[in-house]
Design an enzyme around this catalytic site. Sequence first.
Site, short mmCIF file in Angstrom:
data_model
loop_
_atom_site.label_atom_id
_atom_site.label_comp_id
_atom_site.label_asym_id
_atom_site.label_seq_id
_atom_site.Cartn_x
_atom_site.Cartn_y
_atom_site.Cartn_z
N CYS A 17 0.46 -1.62 0.08
CA CYS A 17 0.11 0.39 -0.26
C CYS A 17 0.88 0.84 0.33
CB CYS A 17 -0.32 0.66 1.14
SG CYS A 17 -2.55 -1.28 0.73
N LEU A 50 10.97 -7.42 -29.83
CA LEU A 50 11.74 -7.38 -30.95
C LEU A 50 12.99 -8.40 -30.22
CD1 LEU A 50 11.82 -3.27 -31.28
CD2 LEU A 50 11.45 -5.54 -32.79
N GLU A 71 14.07 7.23 -11.39
CA GLU A 71 13.56 9.01 -11.20
C GLU A 71 12.00 8.63 -9.82
OE1 GLU A 71 12.28 11.62 -12.03
OE2 GLU A 71 12.79 10.98 -13.60
#
Length: 119
Positions: A17, A50, A71
Site C-alpha cells: 500500500c 523485438l 526517477e
Amino acid sequence: MAYSGNKGLTRLIKAGCYSWAGAKAAYQNEEAFRQEVWVLLLAVPLALWLGEDGVEKSLLIGSLLLLLMVELLNSAIEAVVDRIGTEQHPLSGRAKDMGSAAVTVAVVNVISVWLFVLS
C-alpha cells in the site's frame, strides 16, 4: 517509525500500500515520471516483440524499469530537500543535481542497452 510491529502478510500488504501510494504520488506530481511511465507502457510490448530471447527481453525491459526506479529516488530526494526549506543552499543544490545526474545515467543506460541489443 523504525519498527511497526507488523509481521508476515500484514507487513507485506502495508508495504504494498505504501509503495502504491508512492508511485501514485510520483505520477500525480512528477511530469518526468509520467513521461517515463508512458514510454515504459509503449516500449514493453516493443521489447517483447523485438527481443529474440528471454535475456534480450529482460535487458530491454529491465533498463526501462531501472530508469523508473532512479526517477522515483530522484523525486524522493527532491521532495525531502524541498520539505527542509525553500532557501538556496549549496548542499540542497548538490543533492538535487546528483539525483538529476543519476536519472541522466539511467537514460544513457536505456539508450545503450536498446542500441546494443537491437543492433
